[in-house]
Design an enzyme around this catalytic site. Structure first.
Site, PDB file in Angstrom:
ATOM      1  N   ALA A 143     -14.119  71.220  60.545  1.00 52.04           N
ATOM      2  CA  ALA A 143     -14.724  70.183  61.794  1.00 52.04           C
ATOM      3  C   ALA A 143     -16.140  70.524  62.050  1.00 52.04           C
ATOM      4  O   ALA A 143     -16.684  71.525  61.780  1.00 52.04           O
ATOM      5  CB  ALA A 143     -13.755  70.539  63.092  1.00 52.04           C
ATOM      6  N   GLY A 195     -10.830  72.973  58.904  1.00 49.84           N
ATOM      7  CA  GLY A 195     -10.294  71.752  58.992  1.00 49.84           C
ATOM      8  C   GLY A 195     -10.352  71.108  57.655  1.00 49.84           C
ATOM      9  O   GLY A 195      -9.402  70.390  57.209  1.00 49.84           O
ATOM     10  N   GLU A 236      -7.208  72.460  56.094  1.00 49.84           N
ATOM     11  CA  GLU A 236      -6.145  71.683  56.730  1.00 49.84           C
ATOM     12  C   GLU A 236      -5.899  70.524  56.361  1.00 49.84           C
ATOM     13  O   GLU A 236      -4.706  70.176  55.898  1.00 49.84           O
ATOM     14  CB  GLU A 236      -6.342  72.004  58.281  1.00 49.84           C
ATOM     15  CG  GLU A 236      -6.263  73.450  58.684  1.00 49.84           C
ATOM     16  CD  GLU A 236      -6.487  73.457  60.290  1.00 49.84           C
ATOM     17  OE1 GLU A 236      -7.678  73.231  60.396  1.00 49.84           O
ATOM     18  OE2 GLU A 236      -5.719  74.022  61.098  1.00 49.84           O
ATOM     19  N   GLU A 271     -12.230  79.953  61.486  1.00 50.08           N
ATOM     20  CA  GLU A 271     -12.449  79.553  62.708  1.00 50.08           C
ATOM     21  C   GLU A 271     -12.540  81.041  63.614  1.00 50.08           C
ATOM     22  O   GLU A 271     -13.139  81.230  64.563  1.00 50.08           O
ATOM     23  CB  GLU A 271     -11.316  79.145  63.401  1.00 50.08           C
ATOM     24  CG  GLU A 271     -11.165  77.576  62.792  1.00 50.08           C
ATOM     25  CD  GLU A 271     -10.406  77.569  61.685  1.00 50.08           C
ATOM     26  OE1 GLU A 271     -10.146  78.378  60.729  1.00 50.08           O
ATOM     27  OE2 GLU A 271      -9.958  76.387  61.235  1.00 50.08           O
TER      28      GLU A 271
HETATM   29  N1  DAK Z   1     -19.901  71.888  61.089  1.00 47.75           N
HETATM   30  C1  DAK Z   1     -21.179  71.470  61.017  1.00 47.75           C
HETATM   31  N2  DAK Z   1     -22.114  71.499  60.179  1.00 47.75           N
HETATM   32  C2  DAK Z   1     -21.783  72.144  59.044  1.00 47.75           C
HETATM   33  C3  DAK Z   1     -20.525  72.916  59.113  1.00 47.75           C
HETATM   34  C4  DAK Z   1     -19.605  72.742  59.979  1.00 47.75           C
HETATM   35  N3  DAK Z   1     -18.345  73.125  59.953  1.00 47.75           N
HETATM   36  N4  DAK Z   1     -20.555  73.602  57.895  1.00 47.75           N
HETATM   37  C5  DAK Z   1     -22.014  73.789  57.289  1.00 47.75           C
HETATM   38  N5  DAK Z   1     -22.625  72.887  58.100  1.00 47.75           N
HETATM   39  C6  DAK Z   1     -23.953  72.349  57.985  1.00 47.75           C
HETATM   40  C7  DAK Z   1     -24.954  73.471  58.165  1.00 47.75           C
HETATM   41  O1  DAK Z   1     -25.284  73.829  59.682  1.00 47.75           O
HETATM   42  C8  DAK Z   1     -26.013  73.387  57.239  1.00 47.75           C
HETATM   43  O2  DAK Z   1     -27.023  72.425  58.128  1.00 47.75           O
HETATM   44  P1  DAK Z   1     -28.407  72.252  58.295  1.00 47.75           P
HETATM   45  O3  DAK Z   1     -28.641  73.768  58.855  1.00 47.75           O
HETATM   46  O4  DAK Z   1     -29.073  72.251  56.809  1.00 47.75           O
HETATM   47  O5  DAK Z   1     -28.788  71.276  59.160  1.00 47.75           O
HETATM   48  C9  DAK Z   1     -25.561  72.563  56.067  1.00 47.75           C
HETATM   49  O6  DAK Z   1     -24.263  72.313  56.475  1.00 47.75           O
HETATM   50  C10 DAK Z   1     -25.491  73.640  54.960  1.00 47.75           C
HETATM   51  O7  DAK Z   1     -24.897  74.456  55.456  1.00 47.75           O
HETATM   52  P2  DAK Z   1     -25.214  76.101  55.087  1.00 47.75           P
HETATM   53  O8  DAK Z   1     -26.729  76.016  55.227  1.00 47.75           O
HETATM   54  O9  DAK Z   1     -24.607  77.089  56.143  1.00 47.75           O
HETATM   55  O10 DAK Z   1     -24.694  76.305  53.652  1.00 47.75           O
HETATM   56  P3  DAK Z   1     -24.328  77.647  52.847  1.00 47.75           P
HETATM   57  O11 DAK Z   1     -24.137  77.305  51.598  1.00 47.75           O
HETATM   58  O12 DAK Z   1     -25.368  78.744  53.239  1.00 47.75           O
HETATM   59  O13 DAK Z   1     -22.876  78.343  53.646  1.00 47.75           O
HETATM   60  C11 DAK Z   1     -20.748  77.810  54.325  1.00 47.75           C
HETATM   61  C12 DAK Z   1     -21.926  77.524  53.317  1.00 47.75           C
HETATM   62  C13 DAK Z   1     -19.380  76.871  54.231  1.00 47.75           C
HETATM   63  C14 DAK Z   1     -20.312  79.213  54.183  1.00 47.75           C
HETATM   64  C15 DAK Z   1     -21.170  77.760  55.990  1.00 47.75           C
HETATM   65  O14 DAK Z   1     -22.075  76.398  56.035  1.00 47.75           O
HETATM   66  C16 DAK Z   1     -20.379  77.728  56.803  1.00 47.75           C
HETATM   67  O15 DAK Z   1     -19.806  79.078  57.306  1.00 47.75           O
HETATM   68  N6  DAK Z   1     -19.946  76.704  57.549  1.00 47.75           N
HETATM   69  C17 DAK Z   1     -18.980  76.791  58.676  1.00 47.75           C
HETATM   70  C18 DAK Z   1     -17.635  76.956  58.273  1.00 47.75           C
HETATM   71  C19 DAK Z   1     -16.512  77.052  59.352  1.00 47.75           C
HETATM   72  O16 DAK Z   1     -16.657  77.905  60.286  1.00 47.75           O
HETATM   73  N7  DAK Z   1     -15.471  75.950  59.480  1.00 47.75           N
HETATM   74  C20 DAK Z   1     -14.310  76.041  60.362  1.00 47.75           C
HETATM   75  C21 DAK Z   1     -14.962  74.854  61.493  1.00 47.75           C
HETATM   76  S1  DAK Z   1     -13.824  75.001  62.842  1.00 47.75           S
HETATM   77  C22 DAK Z   1      -8.133  70.238  65.237  1.00 47.75           C
HETATM   78  C23 DAK Z   1      -8.469  69.914  64.211  1.00 47.75           C
HETATM   79  C24 DAK Z   1      -9.398  70.441  63.320  1.00 47.75           C
HETATM   80  C25 DAK Z   1      -9.899  71.615  63.625  1.00 47.75           C
HETATM   81  C26 DAK Z   1      -9.451  72.108  64.803  1.00 47.75           C
HETATM   82  C27 DAK Z   1      -8.856  71.445  65.453  1.00 47.75           C
HETATM   83  N8  DAK Z   1      -7.325  69.595  66.046  1.00 47.75           N
HETATM   84  C28 DAK Z   1      -6.288  68.484  65.757  1.00 47.75           C
HETATM   85  C29 DAK Z   1      -6.815  70.210  67.740  1.00 47.75           C
HETATM   86  C30 DAK Z   1     -10.883  72.335  62.815  1.00 47.75           C
HETATM   87  C31 DAK Z   1     -11.603  73.231  63.164  1.00 47.75           C
HETATM   88  C32 DAK Z   1     -12.549  73.945  62.310  1.00 47.75           C
HETATM   89  O17 DAK Z   1     -12.691  73.337  61.025  1.00 47.75           O
END
Ligand code: DAK
Length: 258
Positions: free
Chosen positions: A66, A109, A112, A132
């Site tokens: 997400a 997500g 998921e 998360e």
């Molecule tokens: N959201 C927004 N931007 C993201 C992102 C994300 N999840 N993941 C990466 N980006 C963006 C980064 O901010 C960066 O943007 P700029 O800074 O260049 O503007 C760009 O993508 C490249 O990312 P990185 O520079 O971080 O790239 P790396 O190769 O260094 O790292 C990484 C890759 C995947 C390890 C890292 O980007 C990372 O940790 N990303 C976040 C992963 C994460 O925490 N995902 C979980 C998110 S929470 C629900 C439905 C769905 C959900 C919840 C509830 N309901 C139906 C109730 C879902 C929740 C989630 O998924």
């Protein structure tokens, strides 16, 4: 298909392909992307010329989850008002098979979403994770439930509580994915698999998907009863008569989807 901003669509024979298309954000699933994805899947589901669908991202990321930037300042009530869960649930009501073609990150997500699909073809670089916990929350789109059913409690706990990633070969060993192929081939492999399924008897494919997915919801007795009813129902289709006639006459069946 309309002009979408966050996805690309194309058809390959009887297969509808959706590419998540926010590469700079690693295909983060902002609300608009999810709405467009659902819209495209529903259109393919309603189209008799399509028998199966593939969802993919790009080589680096299927999806990093997400959009954290979009939801960072949201309140609990905002999340409820946005109807997040409703959109996710509706993806699970698509009747035709969906294959996830996953390369690189499938996180949060993104993981998921792959789990909501019916089959997963992974590239050797695929990584599945529920990070998360590192941003102070837990999975919200089924991760705690679907991963536990597929992988068991031990591994699901590590993934959800301690950000343990599963690499492609581990995901295959644990039954999370159907097959792992070199990165150059993952999309072609998924399209081929989808094409093969799309060439089969459409009503039987639909009822087969429904029956298998009901195994997650029903008791064994209820699931067996649902399977039995679906089996009987197929004897009211022209395709059952055609399939069995073709077997007896040693020729190829021609499916009509009715
Ligand atoms: N959201 C927004 N931007 C993201 C992102 C994300 N999840 N993941 C990466 N980006 C963006 C980064 O901010 C960066 O943007 P700029 O800074 O260049 O503007 C760009 O993508 C490249 O990312 P990185 O520079 O971080 O790239 P790396 O190769 O260094 O790292 C990484 C890759 C995947 C390890 C890292 O980007 C990372 O940790 N990303 C976040 C992963 C994460 O925490 N995902 C979980 C998110 S929470 C629900 C439905 C769905 C959900 C919840 C509830 N309901 C139906 C109730 C879902 C929740 C989630 O998924």
């Amino acid at each position: 298909m309309p002009d979408y901003t966050d996805i690309l669509t194309e058809t390959h024979g009887r297969v509808g392909l959706v590419r998540l298309n926010r590469p700079k954000a690693l295909n983060a699933l902002r609300a608009n992307l999810l709405a467009e994805l659902l819209d495209a899947l529903k259109a393919y589901d309603a189209d008799d010329a399509i028998g199966a669908m593939v969802i993919t991202g790009n080589e680096k990321a299927f999806s990093a989850g997400a959009d954290i930037k979009e939801m960072a300042d949201a309140t609990a009530v905002d999340l409820m008002d946005w109807g997040l869960s409703d959109g996710w649930h509706r993806i699970s009501t698509i009747r035709k098979p969906i294959i996830a073609a996953v390369s690189g990150f499938a996180l949060g997500g993104g993981c998921e979403l792959a789990l909501l699909c019916d089959l997963i073809v992974a590239s050797e670089t695929a990584q599945f994770g529920q990070p998360e916990i590192t941003i102070g929350v837990i999975p919200g789109a089924g991760g705690t439930q679907r991963l536990t059913r597929i992988l068991g409690k031990a591994l699901a706990m590590e993934m959800v509580l301690n950000n343990r990633f599963l690499k492609a070969d581990e995901a295959l060993a644990h039954g999370l994915v159907n097959r792992v192929v070199p990165v150059e081939r993952y999309l072609d492999e998924a399209l081929q698999l989808a094409g093969e399924i799309a060439a089969r008897a459409p009503v039987a494919v639909r009822l087969g998907k429904e029956a298998i997915n009901s195994a997650y919801e029903l008791s064994l007795a209820e699931g067996l009863a649902a399977e039995e009813r679906a089996f009987y129902l197929l004897f009211s289709t022209e395709d059952q008569k055609e399939g069995m006639r073709a077997f007896v006459e040693k020729c190829a069946p021609e499916w009509k989807g009715r």
